[in-house]
Scaffold this motif. Structure first.
Motif, short mmCIF file in Angstrom:
data_model
loop_
_atom_site.label_atom_id
_atom_site.label_comp_id
_atom_site.label_asym_id
_atom_site.label_seq_id
_atom_site.Cartn_x
_atom_site.Cartn_y
_atom_site.Cartn_z
N GLY A 73 0.81 -1.20 0.00
CA GLY A 73 0.00 0.00 0.00
C GLY A 73 0.85 1.25 0.00
O GLY A 73 2.07 1.19 -0.26
N PRO A 74 0.26 2.40 0.28
CA PRO A 74 0.99 3.67 0.25
C PRO A 74 2.24 3.63 1.13
O PRO A 74 2.21 3.11 2.26
CB PRO A 74 -0.04 4.66 0.80
N GLY A 75 3.32 4.16 0.56
CA GLY A 75 4.59 4.20 1.29
C GLY A 75 5.47 3.00 1.09
O GLY A 75 6.66 3.03 1.44
N ALA A 119 18.20 -3.39 -5.29
CA ALA A 119 17.07 -2.44 -5.24
C ALA A 119 16.29 -2.51 -3.93
O ALA A 119 15.43 -1.67 -3.68
CB ALA A 119 16.14 -2.68 -6.42
N ILE A 120 16.56 -3.50 -3.10
CA ILE A 120 15.80 -3.67 -1.86
C ILE A 120 16.20 -2.60 -0.84
O ILE A 120 17.38 -2.31 -0.65
CB ILE A 120 16.03 -5.07 -1.28
N THR A 121 15.19 -2.02 -0.20
CA THR A 121 15.39 -1.06 0.88
C THR A 121 14.50 -1.49 2.05
O THR A 121 13.70 -2.44 1.93
CB THR A 121 15.00 0.36 0.44
N PRO A 122 14.59 -0.81 3.18
CA PRO A 122 13.69 -1.15 4.30
C PRO A 122 12.20 -1.00 3.97
O PRO A 122 11.35 -1.54 4.68
CB PRO A 122 14.12 -0.16 5.40
N ARG A 123 11.89 -0.27 2.89
CA ARG A 123 10.48 -0.06 2.51
C ARG A 123 9.98 -1.11 1.51
O ARG A 123 8.81 -1.09 1.14
CB ARG A 123 10.31 1.33 1.91
N THR A 124 10.84 -2.02 1.06
CA THR A 124 10.45 -2.99 0.05
C THR A 124 9.47 -4.00 0.62
O THR A 124 9.78 -4.68 1.60
CB THR A 124 11.67 -3.72 -0.52
N ARG A 125 8.33 -4.13 -0.01
CA ARG A 125 7.28 -5.04 0.48
C ARG A 125 7.12 -6.27 -0.41
O ARG A 125 6.54 -7.27 0.02
CB ARG A 125 5.96 -4.28 0.57
N ALA A 126 7.60 -6.21 -1.66
CA ALA A 126 7.48 -7.36 -2.57
C ALA A 126 8.48 -7.22 -3.71
O ALA A 126 8.93 -6.12 -4.03
CB ALA A 126 6.05 -7.46 -3.12
N ILE A 127 8.79 -8.36 -4.31
CA ILE A 127 9.63 -8.44 -5.51
C ILE A 127 8.79 -9.13 -6.58
O ILE A 127 8.22 -10.20 -6.33
CB ILE A 127 10.92 -9.24 -5.27
N TRP A 328 5.75 8.00 -14.62
CA TRP A 328 6.11 9.15 -13.78
C TRP A 328 4.90 9.89 -13.21
O TRP A 328 5.06 10.83 -12.45
CB TRP A 328 6.99 10.12 -14.59
N GLU A 329 3.70 9.44 -13.56
CA GLU A 329 2.50 10.14 -13.09
C GLU A 329 2.32 10.02 -11.58
O GLU A 329 1.95 10.96 -10.89
CB GLU A 329 1.27 9.60 -13.82
N THR A 330 2.60 8.82 -11.05
CA THR A 330 2.46 8.59 -9.61
C THR A 330 3.25 7.36 -9.24
O THR A 330 3.40 6.43 -10.05
CB THR A 330 0.99 8.40 -9.21
N GLY A 331 3.78 7.33 -8.02
CA GLY A 331 4.46 6.14 -7.53
C GLY A 331 5.78 5.85 -8.20
O GLY A 331 6.18 4.68 -8.31
N ALA A 332 6.48 6.88 -8.65
CA ALA A 332 7.81 6.70 -9.25
C ALA A 332 8.87 6.90 -8.19
O ALA A 332 8.69 7.66 -7.22
CB ALA A 332 8.01 7.68 -10.40
N PRO A 333 10.02 6.27 -8.32
CA PRO A 333 11.10 6.46 -7.35
C PRO A 333 11.72 7.84 -7.47
O PRO A 333 11.52 8.55 -8.48
CB PRO A 333 12.10 5.36 -7.71
N ASP A 334 12.47 8.21 -6.46
CA ASP A 334 13.15 9.51 -6.45
C ASP A 334 14.42 9.41 -7.27
O ASP A 334 15.53 9.28 -6.74
CB ASP A 334 13.45 9.93 -5.01
N ALA A 335 14.25 9.45 -8.58
CA ALA A 335 15.38 9.32 -9.52
C ALA A 335 14.95 9.90 -10.85
O ALA A 335 13.75 10.06 -11.12
CB ALA A 335 15.79 7.86 -9.68
N THR A 336 15.91 10.21 -11.68
CA THR A 336 15.62 10.69 -13.03
C THR A 336 15.62 9.54 -14.02
O THR A 336 16.08 8.44 -13.71
CB THR A 336 16.67 11.73 -13.47
N VAL A 337 15.11 9.81 -15.21
CA VAL A 337 15.16 8.81 -16.27
C VAL A 337 16.60 8.37 -16.52
O VAL A 337 16.90 7.17 -16.65
CB VAL A 337 14.54 9.36 -17.57
N GLU A 338 17.49 9.34 -16.56
CA GLU A 338 18.89 9.04 -16.85
C GLU A 338 19.52 8.18 -15.75
O GLU A 338 20.31 7.27 -16.04
CB GLU A 338 19.69 10.34 -17.01
N GLU A 339 19.15 8.45 -14.51
CA GLU A 339 19.70 7.65 -13.40
C GLU A 339 19.19 6.21 -13.47
O GLU A 339 19.96 5.26 -13.27
CB GLU A 339 19.32 8.29 -12.07
#
Length: 387
Positions: A73-75, A119-127, A328-339
């Motif tokens: 869910g959110p977050g 790519a896993i962080t403490p917020r990762t809920r599924a792969i 990029w409309e919603t739920g995108a990571p904090d990164a740019t396309v290039e990154e």
């Protein structure tokens, strides 16, 4: 320029007609009063080696429901392949979670376990591994990653009806899986989907959520959970029962034709077919995929147009999810396309030079497979000369 006579898709016969009449004449056309959806769920669960199956409206909803049952869910964050159809990431984003793209293997085009781990962080809920073109992702490595990180897997099996990994079917691999029955899929009712579950409790929660949170026997509108209406209708289920009945025979034909097509494509200068992991001991071949690294971008697009004009059912591959506006409309990571592109070089390369042929190609005769390869060779040669 010509029709080479490949089989049409979808395929149907009197079995589908009989199923539609059966659904019509039972007098109840939705799953709560009819018997076709219930029967299909039992048959599909058995076919896939799963404890339980729940039929739903489409494959995207199947992914959303599977993720919701896991508590996404959110977050939250969900690791998805960077190279996949956009539903894989959009299902995450529709739940308010963040889709985190990870790179794919350059040969099988499936999620790279090392990239997923990174790519896993403490917020990762599924792969979410996607079994690209019907070849199951490296579930040995991904299973170990899941166990070690305590992050569950959600298999996107939209391409993988009837697939096996080391002798195990998708439903026997220990995690929730989502399937699609959209018009182009290996079995279809135009639209539709399914989720398989290894345990009864998850299935029961999913049933509630796919029916607006309402129990089967409710007469007082006591909605127990949040949810939506993802119920499949009786007509679609009747068609899918017939489609399931012919699936194994079609897979056998594709498994017989695919090595021939791969060999012929590999002999064409500049063409690199998708590789097959030896542990994938049964591949249903949703697509025949290959790359043309010397012909990227607009030249690849023109090559596909040329193949279509020659009678070959060819398509450009999916874009890396981060190379679409929708991502990029919603739920995108904090990164740019290039990154993200720098983190996912294999997905980025596939976006530019990948091509796939519809699975009906592999239902053709050996003579037609040779003809398809000849047309690909001619088109690639013409494109190379024009560049």
């Amino acid at each position: 320029m010509g029709d080479i006579g490949l089989p049409e898709w979808p395929q149907y016969d009197e079995r589908e007609r009989a199923g539609l009449i059966r659904a019509l004449e039972q007098g109840q056309w939705w799953r709560m009063g009819g018997g076709e959806v219930d029967a299909f769920e039992r048959e599909f669960a058995e076919h896939e080696g799963a404890g339980h199956a729940l039929a739903v409206t489409n494959g995207t909803h199947a992914l959303e429901l599977a993720l919701q049952v896991l508590g996404v869910g959110p977050g939250d964050e969900v690791v998805v392949p960077a190279f996949t159809f956009i539903s894989s990431s959009q299902a995450v984003q529709r739940l308010g979670a963040v889709a985190v793209p990870a790179d794919v293997d350059p040969e099988t085009y499936n999620l790279d376990p090392a990239a997923a781990e990174a790519a896993i962080t403490p917020r990762t809920r599924a792969i979410m591994p996607v079994h690209m073109a019907g070849q199951i992702a490296d579930m040995d490595a991904l299973g170990k990653l899941s166990a070690g990180s305590a992050v569950p897997l959600v298999q996107d099996a939209a391409h993988a009806h009837g697939a096996r990994w080391n002798g195990l079917r998708v439903g026997q691999l220990g995690s929730v899986a989502a399937y699609s029955f959209q018009n182009g899929k290996l079995m279809t009712a135009g639209e539709g989907g399914a989720v398989t579950f290894p345990d009864r409790a998850s299935y029961e929660e999913a049933f509630l959520r796919h029916s607006c949170g309402r129990p089967r026997d409710d007469r007082g509108y006591r909605h127990r959970t949040s949810g939506s209406n993802f119920r499949l209708n009786e007509f679609s289920a009747a068609v899918l029962r017939s489609q399931l009945g012919r699936l194994d025979g079609q897979i056998a034909t594709r498994e017989e034709r695919a090595p021939l097509l791969d060999r012929l494509l590999a002999e064409i200068p500049g063409v690199v077919p998708q590789a097959r992991d030896a542990r994938a001991d049964r591949v249903p071949h949703y697509m025949a995929m290959f790359r043309v690294p010397g012909l990227a971008g607009e030249r690849r697009d023109a090559l596909v147009d040329d193949l279509v004009a020659r009678g070959v059912p060819a398509f450009v591959v999916f874009r890396a999810v981060y190379r679409t506006d929708a991502f990029w409309e919603t739920g995108a990571p904090d990164a740019t396309v290039e990154e993200l592109a720098a983190r996912c070089p294999n997905a980025d390369a596939l976006t530019d030079d990948g091509i796939w042929l519809h699975h009906r190609t592999l239902l053709g005769t050996e003579e037609q497979i040779h003809r398809v390869a000849e047309l690909v060779a001619d088109a690639v040669a013409d494109a190379a000369r024009a560049s």
